[in-house]
Design an enzyme around this catalytic site. Sequence first.
Site, PDB file in Angstrom:
ATOM      1  N   LYS A  96      -2.031  -1.571  -3.877  1.00 44.92           N
ATOM      2  CA  LYS A  96      -2.906  -0.405  -3.824  1.00 44.92           C
ATOM      3  C   LYS A  96      -2.097   0.874  -3.860  1.00 44.92           C
ATOM      4  CE  LYS A  96      -6.030   1.678  -0.534  1.00 44.92           C
ATOM      5  NZ  LYS A  96      -6.395   1.748   0.845  1.00 44.92           N
ATOM      6  N   LYS A 127       0.864  -1.189   0.000  1.00 43.83           N
ATOM      7  CA  LYS A 127       0.000   0.000   0.000  1.00 43.83           C
ATOM      8  C   LYS A 127       0.899   1.238   0.000  1.00 43.83           C
ATOM      9  CE  LYS A 127      -3.644   2.362   2.526  1.00 43.83           C
ATOM     10  NZ  LYS A 127      -4.586   2.304   3.652  1.00 43.83           N
TER      11      LYS A 127
END
Length: 335
Positions: A260, A206
Amino acid sequence: MSDWPRYDMDFLNGRRQRRLRRTAWMRDLVRETALTPADFIWPLFVIDGQNERTQIRTMPGVERLSVDLAVKAAKEAAAAGIPALALFPNTPDALRNPDGSEAYNPDNLMCRALRAIKDAVPEIGLIADVALDEYSSDGQDGLVRDGEILNDETVAAMVRSALVQAAAGADIIAPSDMMDGRVAAIRQELDAAGHEQVAIMAYSAKFASAYYGPFREAVGSGKRLLGDKKTYQLDYANTDEALREVAQDLEEGADMVMVKPGMPYLDIVRRVRESFNVPVFVYQVSGEYAMIRLAGDAGAIDGKAAMLESLWAFKRAGAKGILTYFALEAARLLG
Ligand code: PBG
């Protein structure tokens, strides 16, 4: 044109790539990847109240829903062939504090939504996000002391949050906080509490990204956030570091991993897919949704076509599934 020179094309040796693109049926026949409703996970924003829906200014077409309406949405998703939902609460201001203690209140909005949907739509999978920004008063994913994000103390809070979510019916716990050691701690305590069948989807790669802006409006954390999340989310200049995060989360017991944001990080999706033999998910985040949606609404691009093209790119990159705010629309279009 008839007096233009004609090239003999001998160098082609009969090899013409366009043969396989000539007709729709031929293109279907040789298509390398598929996109189906089963590829989607639909993120839902949940608010307090009854029969309430509120607009998110930066995400046209996405609404925050009260639990009863979230149940309806879950039914629509199941009918469209979507296998799972990812829930995110917009915790009322009055319940937010520096400890984010609402995160482990067994009756918090998240848990009420989990219970209601599990009860009414048992066939759909429920993914619960674990991070403090949806509950705390300062918009960071972890506990803050003197401007520093505390790791180990945050992990203890994440574990408590995961336990109430699992008890409320979460099938998959998805820690998005990027603290070190949270996957192992959550796994250990889930097992100890008898939730050994609850899976963990780790937000492993992330990145600290500008593309989360609309999400922070949706859950109400953006206006509180001071500074950034760079001491825990990944530096977007790096790719080896992302692989180290994935490797460690898997060692700690993650069943699945996530990359992400999505579109600017397809190279990471591909590398993770090729380096590890586990299901890789990708999150097409709020800013990506907003870009496609707003450009489509403005007539700058064909929004529906751009949506499908972006979703297909994730499959091509090697993703097993896609978290996307387009899930219902795309599932209906494809189904
Ligand atoms: C919070 C969380 C974020 C997103 C998912 N979980 C925001 C952040 O880290 O600031 C972003 C999702 C999106 O932008 O759609 N821990």
